[in-house]
Design an enzyme around this catalytic site. Structure first.
Site, short mmCIF file in Angstrom:
data_model
loop_
_atom_site.label_atom_id
_atom_site.label_comp_id
_atom_site.label_asym_id
_atom_site.label_seq_id
_atom_site.Cartn_x
_atom_site.Cartn_y
_atom_site.Cartn_z
N ASP A 159 13.02 56.36 -12.86
CA ASP A 159 12.48 55.33 -13.75
C ASP A 159 13.36 54.88 -14.92
O ASP A 159 13.91 55.70 -15.64
CB ASP A 159 11.20 55.82 -14.43
CG ASP A 159 10.28 56.58 -13.51
OD1 ASP A 159 10.52 56.60 -12.31
OD2 ASP A 159 9.32 57.16 -14.03
N GLU B 47 1.08 55.77 -12.69
CA GLU B 47 2.20 56.22 -13.53
C GLU B 47 2.78 55.04 -14.31
O GLU B 47 2.56 53.88 -13.98
CB GLU B 47 3.31 56.82 -12.66
CG GLU B 47 2.85 57.98 -11.79
CD GLU B 47 3.97 58.58 -10.97
OE1 GLU B 47 4.04 59.82 -10.93
OE2 GLU B 47 4.76 57.85 -10.35
C1 FRU Z 1 7.45 58.06 -11.87
C2 FRU Z 1 7.48 59.46 -12.43
C3 FRU Z 1 6.87 59.46 -13.81
C4 FRU Z 1 7.51 60.66 -14.44
C5 FRU Z 1 8.90 60.62 -13.87
C6 FRU Z 1 9.52 61.96 -13.68
O1 FRU Z 1 8.44 57.74 -10.98
O2 FRU Z 1 6.79 60.33 -11.57
O3 FRU Z 1 5.47 59.49 -13.82
O4 FRU Z 1 7.52 60.59 -15.83
O5 FRU Z 1 8.79 59.97 -12.63
O6 FRU Z 1 10.85 61.86 -13.31
#
Ligand code: FRU
Length: 511
Positions: free
Chosen positions: A22, A222
């Site tokens: 992300d 998320e």
């Molecule tokens: C989304 C996620 C988020 C988390 C991150 C961990 O892709 O699962 O929810 O903060 O990746 O790397």
């Protein structure tokens, strides 16, 4: 730097090496666009989550910077990972972290604690707990100090959801001028709810409201984002979130949906026509398989968003080395009423023109059934294609084809279903995942005069399609052979009218 490996994106950001997911902490500050991102400093798969960092002064050319927040205890004994979050410039020093007249940048992120422990603040966390923490920077985002005396600043999920402490993450923070408060949106990922919070100082947070579940509720929710956009003469608010799995129809894995509504400083209320009864449908921000965890910039007057151009279904297996994952082209967001409905509009950011070569355009009053070769046009393109229905069933363009056209990626429009499609069934390497070689669809009505307009950004390992005015987008990765530089137009089942193709080569940002 060597950015010539097979499949290396030429005008999209990817880290020199290792795993990325992300985008996080996107902030424009003092002339710099900061792109922080989920990063594994120790490998090419997810792990040791840290905040990687890149900067740009034009959203086009990126310089990778040293890791901004390194997993605590890396590499041997990681006790805290730094998950996704956001960053703001605390101009009025509400947090008190400012010093010597310097504006503190403040990041709110999720602390993920793989083991139970007592923290320096005296707070106790459980195994696999996720809490919201704070770090600040006094050198414009280069180095960061975690607020160890107080972290985490939000220890547990709000009542009555305390049991969700292992799925409580991804704080998106912004300044709300009307109420003069900081607002945070975080997710209770497993129960498809967002929790909204308010604060005067970025350290003490009060729970204000919940949002959800609505529309698409596959997998987990998320990476929420909440921001205002103008619609005609009013201001509307847009809530964006990722869900994984449970993306758009016809995809497997991750996807991104949005809601349009109102926000009063405490509660986000979606418009009636943004919510579908019985979770039967959703407003998809992108209809392809490879646009996830979209995040938007703080610190800009316009709203610019970047997505992770990958998918949890196969993300750790894509055939790239020594890095994995790229970011989408930054997209400028706006709202428009389309077909009677307020709709999110996305356009590639304008500065991309600065790396584009001259325009090669061709046009046909009537394009007969069959194909027209465009030759070896290269692997990095910005294509504009417009056309009107006649008697064809579908019309479009093949890109990244090998000389024999055995490998090819087909992008087109079906007049009967009124759908854009991207067909990557023969786009190249796909053996790493059984679901990858597929065809994807996205609805798009022709414009009022019957014209269909597609803007297509092609890079060494991706295509991003913007349909109409940008009301429909479809993003997909592809892994074609180096020799796949050919393109051709096609019309099936009949001809089409008023075909116009404008094609520009995009140059590499890495040399
Ligand atoms: C989304 C996620 C988020 C988390 C991150 C961990 O892709 O699962 O929810 O903060 O990746 O790397």
């Amino acid at each position: 730097i060597n950015y010539t490996q097979p499949y290396r994106p030429q005008f999209h950001f990817s880290p020199t090496k290792n795993w990325m997911n992300d985008p996080a902490g996107l902030i424009y500050h003092n002339g710099n666009y900061h792109l922080y991102f989920q990063y594994n400093p120790g490998g090419i798969e997810w792990g040791n989550m840290s905040w990687g960092h890149a900067t740009s002064d034009d959203l086009t050319h990126w310089q990778e910077q040293p890791v901004a927040l390194l997993a605590r205890g890396f590499p041997d004994n990681v006790t805290e990972m730094f998950f996704t979050g956001s960053a703001v410039a605390d101009e009025q020093n509400t947090s008190g972290f400012g010093a010597g007249g310097k504006t503190p940048l403040v990041a709110l992120y999720t602390s993920y604690y793989p083991i139970a422990q007592t923290l320096p603040s005296g707070k106790e966390v459980k195994t696999n707990q996720q809490s919201q923490s704070l770090a600040y920077s006094l050198d414009d985002g280069t180095t960061w100090t975690t607020y160890d005396a107080g972290n985490p600043v939000i220890h547990n999920p709000p009542s009555p959801y305390e049991e969700e402490y292992q799925n409580f993450r991804d704080p998106f923070v912004f300044w709300h001028a009307e109420t003069r408060k900081w607002i945070m949106v975080s997710t209770l990922a497993g129960i498809h709810k967002l929790a909204l919070w308010t604060s005067d100082n970025l350290k003490d947070w009060s729970h204000a409201s919940f949002f959800g579940p609505f529309n698409a509720v596959g997998g987990v929710w998320e990476c929420p984002n909440l921001f205002p956009l103008d619609l005609d003469s009013s201001t509307k608010w847009v809530m964006v979130m990722g869900l994984n799995p449970g993306g758009p129809p016809g995809t497997v894995g991750s996807g991104t949906q949005y809601f349009i509504g109102d926000f009063d400083g405490t509660t986000f209320v979606p418009d009636e026509d943004s919510v579908y009864e019985g979770n039967k449908s959703a407003n998809w921000m992108d209809w392809g398989p490879d646009f996830y965890a979209a995040a938007s910039y703080n610190g800009l007057d316009e709203r610019m968003a970047v997505g992770w151009m990958n998918n949890w279904q196969y993300g750790e297996k894509i055939p790239t080395y020594p890095w994995r994952s790229a970011m989408s082209t930054p997209r400028q967001l706006s709202l428009k009423t389309i077909g009677g409905k307020p709709t999110l509009i996305q356009r590639p950011h304008a500065q991309i023109q600065s790396i584009e070569g001259k325009d090669h355009s061709s046009s046909w009053k009537f394009f007969e059934e069959g194909t027209q070769d465009l030759g070896s046009v290269g692997k990095t393109l910005d294509i504009e294609l417009s056309f009107s229905a006649s008697n064809a069933t579908d019309f479009g363009i093949i890109v990244q084809a090998t000389p024999d056209f055995k490998e090819q990626t087909k992008i087109g429009y079906n007049f009967t279903s009124q759908m854009i499609f991207v067909d990557r069934r023969n786009s190249g390497e796909s053996s790493f995942d059984g679901t990858f070689a597929s065809i994807y669809h996205a609805p798009l009505a022709p414009s009022y005069d019957g014209t269909v307009h597609l803007r297509i950004l092609v890079d060494w390992s991706s295509v991003e399609v913007f349909g109409g005015q940008g009301e429909t987008t479809l993003t997909a990765q592809i892994f074609p052979d180096r020799s796949a530089t050919f393109a051709r137009l096609f019309s099936n089942g009949g001809g089409v009218e008023d075909v116009k193709v404008d094609m520009k080569r995009v140059s590499s940002i890495w040399n």
